[in-house]
Design a protein around this motif. Structure first.
Motif, mmCIF file in Angstrom:
data_model
loop_
_atom_site.group_PDB
_atom_site.id
_atom_site.type_symbol
_atom_site.label_atom_id
_atom_site.label_comp_id
_atom_site.label_asym_id
_atom_site.label_seq_id
_atom_site.Cartn_x
_atom_site.Cartn_y
_atom_site.Cartn_z
ATOM 1 N N ASN A 173 91.689 -6.715 14.475
ATOM 2 C CA ASN A 173 90.638 -5.775 14.870
ATOM 3 C C ASN A 173 90.865 -4.374 14.307
ATOM 4 O O ASN A 173 90.696 -3.374 15.003
ATOM 5 C CB ASN A 173 90.554 -5.690 16.406
ATOM 6 N N GLY A 174 91.314 -4.327 13.073
ATOM 7 C CA GLY A 174 91.560 -3.036 12.455
ATOM 8 C C GLY A 174 92.848 -2.374 12.902
ATOM 9 O O GLY A 174 93.210 -1.295 12.438
ATOM 10 N N GLU A 175 93.570 -3.050 13.808
ATOM 11 C CA GLU A 175 94.812 -2.459 14.302
ATOM 12 C C GLU A 175 96.005 -3.185 13.697
ATOM 13 O O GLU A 175 96.001 -4.416 13.593
ATOM 14 C CB GLU A 175 94.854 -2.591 15.834
#
Ligand SMILES: [Zn+2]
Length: 172
Positions: free
Chosen positions: A67-69
């Motif tokens: 999730n982009g993390e």
């Protein structure tokens, strides 16, 4: 780790001392070789890296992006601080990436890489670790020798030539 530090001996010095006392000769921090290996053994065409477990993420699985993390898990000997976690994750995963790139570059140029982790140099593991290194060195030497019986061409990369020049200079 505590045992090593209390003696005030840096991990790479432990490795050098062992190698030296077992008759191995080497060169230190050859800057012209990618990744500036701690120890360079030209006879075995082998670069040895002595890596700190924290900085080089020993046992840490390849960081994932979720999730982009950026997600990274702690390992037994690399525990990422809870404060400033994101900063540390980035820093350590960058180091891990750079390490892999360096190993790949060296291998592509006919070099063998040996990575020794700081935790493997604790007194109770040292002898076993270094025996494994010695096995690997013998193996590398053998494969080098075998390769020489087929037409052997010396890699022509600029940095290898530079390493040789550097060696000539220190000899004279
Ligand atoms: Zn470790």
């Amino acid at each position: 780790m505590a045992a090593i530090h209390s003696k005030g001996t840096k991990p790479e010095i432990i490795v050098r001392r062992w190698l030296w006392s077992h008759g191995y000769r080497y060169r230190l921090n050859v800057k012209s070789v990618p990744g500036k290996p701690d120890i360079v053994m030209r006879r075995f065409r082998t670069a040895i890296f002595v890596n700190g477990c924290f900085w080089h993420g020993h046992g840490v699985a390849k960081p994932q992006i979720d999730n982009g993390e950026l997600i990274i898990d702690n390992s037994e000997c690399c525990k990422i601080p809870k404060t400033n976690r994101e900063f540390w994750i980035k820093k350590i995963s960058r180091n891990m990436e750079r390490d892999q790139e360096n190993y790949r570059t060296l291998q592509e140029n006919g070099w063998h890489c040996i990575v020794i982790w700081e935790c493997q140099l604790k007194p109770k593991f040292l002898e076993h670790t270094m025996q494994q290194v010695e096995l690997q060195l013998n193996h590398n030497f053998l494969s080098l020798y075998q390769r020489k019986s087929v037409p052997y061409t010396e890699p022509e990369e600029e940095y290898l030539k530079a390493a040789e020049r550097e060696e000539e200079l220190t000899k004279s």
